[in-house]
Design an enzyme around this catalytic site. Structure first.
Site, PDB file in Angstrom:
ATOM      1  N   ASP A   1       0.831  -1.191   0.000  1.00 41.80           N
ATOM      2  CA  ASP A   1       0.000   0.000   0.000  1.00 41.80           C
ATOM      3  C   ASP A   1       0.870   1.246   0.000  1.00 41.80           C
ATOM      4  O   ASP A   1       1.897   1.286  -0.688  1.00 41.80           O
ATOM      5  CB  ASP A   1      -0.953  -0.034   1.193  1.00 41.80           C
ATOM      6  CG  ASP A   1      -2.332   0.464   0.803  1.00 41.80           C
ATOM      7  OD1 ASP A   1      -2.455   1.680   0.574  1.00 41.80           O
ATOM      8  OD2 ASP A   1      -3.258  -0.352   0.707  1.00 41.80           O
TER       9      ASP A   1
ATOM     10  N   SER B   1     -11.782  -2.459  -0.545  1.00 42.46           N
ATOM     11  CA  SER B   1     -10.413  -2.461  -0.032  1.00 42.46           C
ATOM     12  C   SER B   1     -10.415  -2.434   1.482  1.00 42.46           C
ATOM     13  O   SER B   1      -9.387  -2.644   2.113  1.00 42.46           O
ATOM     14  CB  SER B   1      -9.622  -1.271  -0.560  1.00 42.46           C
ATOM     15  OG  SER B   1     -10.002  -0.100   0.094  1.00 42.46           O
TER      16      SER B   1
ATOM     17  N   HIS C   1      -3.950   5.673   3.694  1.00 44.07           N
ATOM     18  CA  HIS C   1      -4.614   4.434   3.280  1.00 44.07           C
ATOM     19  C   HIS C   1      -3.885   3.195   3.761  1.00 44.07           C
ATOM     20  O   HIS C   1      -4.492   2.254   4.278  1.00 44.07           O
ATOM     21  CB  HIS C   1      -4.762   4.399   1.760  1.00 44.07           C
ATOM     22  CG  HIS C   1      -5.608   3.254   1.279  1.00 44.07           C
ATOM     23  ND1 HIS C   1      -5.070   2.076   0.832  1.00 44.07           N
ATOM     24  CD2 HIS C   1      -6.949   3.123   1.218  1.00 44.07           C
ATOM     25  CE1 HIS C   1      -6.039   1.261   0.486  1.00 44.07           C
ATOM     26  NE2 HIS C   1      -7.186   1.866   0.711  1.00 44.07           N
TER      27      HIS C   1
END
Length: 1007
Positions: free
Chosen positions: A226, A422, A257
């Site tokens: 990520d 996600s 994120h």
């Protein structure tokens, strides 16, 4: 045009009213359908802060990924490339340095830079025995923008925008950043939300029960690919390693994120994760500017293999299963015992929108639900589209779990909420990490056994089909029980085939089978928990249950010769035996397959372990329906999953101009299919050329937005079939080479222009097919609203009819010239634009032909205005009729020069090793002769076509007032078959002119 009698005029009016109203009516159907569950409830507790993402995906100028057949040192790789390029004229090339943790280890790829003028010499690289493939380097760019959202936005509606500038559709992008939205802590005031989320997601799934047993993920290595993680984040105590694979000199997360995803998996405080004691390996593969490259992922994947990662979460995805380097590396990862968990995509509620790599057999693909166990609107639906057009897609997602309003770690501490698949993906990755830590015999845990445990323990959600929920909702404690009593074995997904079980087995359960129909294909995934590689012993064995009429069905098979990695496919083709042509009832039996894998114990040379699995089959058989009730959908001439620049059929959809979904009657034309079934029609799918079906069995052939060329044999046969009573309905879309050049875009990275490979449909090919009847579509491009019988209709980026027989009926309307607007930014209103043609073939017993220039109102992914049908709409209304000469001056669509459409087609006879597009004759491209067995090979009798039925859309998709599109086809088929269902040898009826007025155009998709 010939003069019309009053009776003919009346029927033609009825025709037009039904056809056009049904096609493009604007009124919403929800108020007419009664108990619809799709009212828009306002959610006052929804966060007002939403996240917009803009991203591009491009090929990097002059850079190529050279994949090798094995792992070699840097010196050896350089030597191989030098040796391969010696025989070419390339001198100005260099290896692009990759300064990352994997650079000290042998690798299976290299990135090289070659001068553009010498690019053709790249093909010589693939001639080297140690080089497997050469592909362009790709770059992803994303940008995030926070904004205040509309306070009336439905909780399940995502509000986001995209700017696409890609030579290929959506590359790898975060599947929460793309369509989820952030919630600020403390903003939830709705009683419903407070009641739905009493605890953290880990406790909601009862992870605390396993914590109390002493299991917390200790000893399990989990990788998060990520945006990185800050070194001193207070939520994590066991970050084993942070690595940076980008060109930025930082390991920290500048976006939040990656921190959120890591927190869902392994946070130890506040918003607690599933496995707080797991070893976290942070792979920073996106920059703070949201940039990533394919080569970054490949290096990072190689490093994950070296570090013996156990679980890997990938909250990214894209519609790119043809991205060979990426897909190959995912296979290699799972083959090395890495359990990969990936988000299925945020492109719901449309069907056929699964993202890669979550749609791969060896990957655990995760969909999203809310805390009330409803499928999240944003969650992508199946089926997979790899197998089209000849086969049928696999069941995906594998499982679903909470992905809406889930709390996770903030970038610098504290908690925040996020929605998207996600988010669901790290929920499953965290659960998998926790489960692995509970197993004493770790050697039994592998990608297949873990998936087997998850799907066997999943709780099925009521009223939801398998292409929405997979095997059901994640049940952590049941998975724990199954995994800790697990013995290596093979299993199947789905584990049974019941064509009578609705709604779960939709679309299979939606249509009974009958003799003479296209075989029903069910694509079963074989999971092999015994080893990374395996095989099917002998071949599958069909065992009918004679007391349960099992001998009334015939079963054929196609299957993977080798099961690798950990999985393979078993395609079941089910058809009805001839003796059951007039029989009705339930037939049952089962298929037995034995899977064999090499024994794990190396001391037992040649020893194998085997597992035998039974697949129960249950079907409903009915007598063969009359020809008038049977409709054949042409799937063969629709391209699957376009990998090039394919523009939308509706050019007004500027926020999402790339059309990346493959067309299918059970995906983006699902609503149309369901209504046809509700009207009593039987829809079958043709996955092979026109030469492979018996037209005497069908009333109508539907062709919608075809992109393929046509074999000469197909054109000849179709003309003969129509002369003998088959009716043909063709829905087209725009195709204009000037407009195609206008909607091209300049790519700053490659410094070249990207031009569409086609328009909305391949009109030049359609015109070749229709020329035998003196019919053709034009290169005009029109749009507009019009009213008929007090109903509003819409025509969106459609074409007009350029040629039509004088004795046919042509209906025209007044529209805006959208082509002129695109090309010159000028507005012009054009009267008498011919959009609908109705024709009765003059031969005795001949069929009918209907042409319509737009299909957007049929396509679930393009439709902007819903359809409406009223029972009393068939009243006489005036319409404009034109003769062929009145619109003969309209231009036919020439083929676009320089288009790459040939790269994606099955029919063109082209040397694919050539870089330049071969020089075709202007009128028609080369077409290879049709080869025998074009549709593929099966063991045992049977063909290879799909065909299934439908279930209620009602629960997961808003009602799209779609009666129109269906009834159009329904009415057309009914009328055409009233005249055609008479035995041909009987005396023909006298009222021949009536046949001309009974035509009705069906509806279909575009690519």
């Amino acid at each position: 045009m010939k003069p019309f009698s009053s009776m003919t005029m009346k029927f033609a009016n009825v025709w037009f009213v039904l056809v056009v109203i049904l096609l493009c009516g604007k009124k919403h159907l929800g108020t007419r359908l009664g108990n619809s569950s799709h009212e828009a409830h306002i959610c006052p507790g929804c966060s007002r802060l939403t996240l917009k993402v803009e991203f591009t995906s491009t090929v990097v100028e002059h850079e190529y990924i050279v994949a090798f057949n094995g792992y070699f040192t840097a010196k050896a790789r350089s030597k191989f490339i030098s040796s391969a390029l010696k025989s070419s004229d390339i001198e100005n090339w260099r290896i692009v340095p990759r300064n990352n943790p994997a650079s000290d280890y042998p690798s299976d790829f290299e990135v090289i830079q070659i001068n553009e003028k010498q690019k053709d010499g790249v093909l010589t690289l693939e001639d080297h025995p140690n080089i497997k493939r050469v592909t362009p380097q790709r770059k992803v760019f994303r940008s995030l923008k926070y904004s205040e959202s509309d306070p009336t936005l439905h909780c399940n509606e995502t509000r986001w925008t995209q700017k696409w500038q890609s030579s290929r559709p959506l590359r790898r992008a975060s599947l929460s950043l793309g369509s989820g939205f952030w919630h600020a802590t403390g903003r939830h005031s709705s009683r419903r939300l407070l009641r739905a989320i009493p605890r953290q997601v880990a406790q909601t799934l009862q992870a605390d029960v396993l914590w109390q047993m002493g299991y917390t993920g200790a000893g399990v290595r989990v990788a998060v690919f990520d945006t990185g993680l800050s070194e001193k984040h207070p939520h994590f105590k066991n970050v084993k390693e942070r690595t940076n694979w980008t060109n930025e000199r930082t390991l920290d997360d500048g976006l939040g994120h990656g921190t959120f995803v890591a927190g869902v998996i392994a946070s130890m405080r506040e918003c607690q994760g599933f496995a707080p004691n797991a070893e976290l390996h942070i792979f920073r593969v996106f920059t703070n500017n949201q940039v990533s490259y394919t080569s970054w992922f490949l290096d990072a994947f190689n490093y994950a293999i070296l570090k013996k990662i156990d679980v890997l979460n990938l909250s990214i995805g894209g519609p790119d299963f043809m991205d060979h380097p990426f897909v190959d590396k995912v296979w290699e990862l799972t083959a090395n015992n890495v359990i990969m968990v990936s988000a299925i995509g945020n492109d719901g509620p449309l069907y056929g929108t699964l993202n890669n790599p979550a749609d791969q057999m060896d990957v655990i693909g995760v969909g999203g639900i809310d805390f009330e166990d409803n499928i999240a609107r944003f969650s992508s639906r199946g089926m997979t589209t790899w197998e089209l057009p000849g086969g049928y897609g696999r069941v995906k997602p594998d499982i679903v779990t909470y992905g809406s309003g889930v709390r996770g770690s903030g970038m610098k501490g504290g908690c925040r909420s996020l929605s998207g698949t996600s988010v669901a993906s790290p929920v499953v990755a965290g659960a998998v990490t926790l489960l692995v830590s509970t197993v004493q015999k770790r050697e039994t845990v592998n990608p297949a056994s873990m998936k087997q445990a998850l799907i066997a323990s999943a709780r099925r959600l009521p009223g939801v089909n398998m292409f929405e929920q997979g095997h059901g909702k994640l049940d952590l404690l049941r998975a724990y029980q199954i995994l800790n009593s697990y013995k290596p074995q093979a299993s199947l997904s789905p584990s049974y085939i019941d064509l009578t079980e609705c709604p779960y087995m939709w679309p299979y359960c939606s249509q009974p089978i009958y003799y003479g129909g296209m075989p029903t294909i069910v694509n079963v995934t074989i999971l092999n928990g015994m080893g990374v590689t395996g095989r099917i012993v002998d071949k599958p064995d069909w065992q009918p249950y004679l007391p349960q009429n099992g001998d009334n069905i015939e079963v054929a098979f196609s299957y993977s010769p080798v099961l690798w990695p950990w999985s393979g496919y078993l395609a079941i083709s089910i058809s009805v035996a001839k003796k059951a042509a007039s029989w009705e009832g339930i037939a049952q039996g089962h298929v037995m397959i034995t899977v064999s894998s090499p024994a794990e114990n190396e001391s037992k040379n040649g020893a194998e372990q085997t597992s035998t699995v039974k697949l129960p089959i249950k079907v409903k058989i009915i007598p063969t329906p009359p020809r008038s009730k049977r409709v054949l959908w042409d799937q063969y001439h629709n391209l699957r999953y376009p990998p090039g620049y394919f523009p939308r059929d509706n050019l007004r959809m500027k926020n999402d101009p790339l059309d990346w979904n493959g067309d299918h009657i059970h995906t983006n034309f699902r609503d149309m299919y369901q209504h046809l079934r509700s009207m009593g029609y039987f829809v079958e799918v043709l996955g092979s050329p026109f030469t492979c079906f018996d037209a005497s069995q069908y009333g109508t052939l539907l062709m919608v937005d075809s992109e393929e060329e046509y074999f000469p044999e197909e054109i000849t046969k179709l003309r003969r079939d129509v002369d003998n009573g088959l009716s043909l309905i063709v829905f087209s879309d725009w195709y204009n080479t000037s407009v195609m050049r206008k909607v091209k875009f300049y790519d700053e990275n490659t410094r070249q222009w990207w031009m569409p490979d086609t328009g909305g449909a391949n009109i030049p090919a359609l015109n070749d097919l229709l020329s035998v009847w003196n019919m053709a579509f034009s290169d005009g491009l029109y749009e507009g609203d019009f009213t008929m019988a007090s109903h509003e209709m819409n025509y969106a980026s459609g074409c007009s009819i350029a040629k039509f027989p004088e004795d046919g009926i042509v209906i025209a309307q007044t529209f805006k010239d959208q082509g002129l607007e695109v090309l010159k930014q000028e507005t012009a209103i054009i009267e008498n634009v011919p959009i609908l043609g109705l024709y009765q073939v003059p031969s005795e017993g001949g069929g009918r032909i209907v042409l319509y220039g737009d299909s957007n109102c049929l396509d679930d992914s393009h439709r902007q205005k819903v359809h409406f049908l009223r029972g009393d709409a068939a009243e006489s209304q005036p319409f404009r009729k034109q003769t062929a000469t009145s619109f003969g001056s309209r231009l036919l669509s020439p083929r676009a020069h320089g288009s790459n459409l040939w790269k994606h087609q099955k029919l063109l006879s082209i040397d694919l090793d050539k870089v330049a597009l071969p020089s075709f004759r202007q009128n028609r491209p080369q077409v290879r002769p049709l080869s025998p067995g074009e549709s593929g090979a099966w063991d045992i009798p049977g063909g290879i076509m799909p065909g299934r039925y439908n279930q209620d859309v009602g629960q997961t998709i808003p009602v799209f007032a779609f009666l129109g599109a269906m009834v159009v086809l329904a009415f057309f088929v009914v009328q055409i078959n009233k005249a055609k269902s008479r035995p041909k040898r009987r005396k023909p009826r006298v009222k021949r002119p009536q046949l001309m007025q009974q035509v009705h155009p069906p509806k279909t998709p575009s690519v």
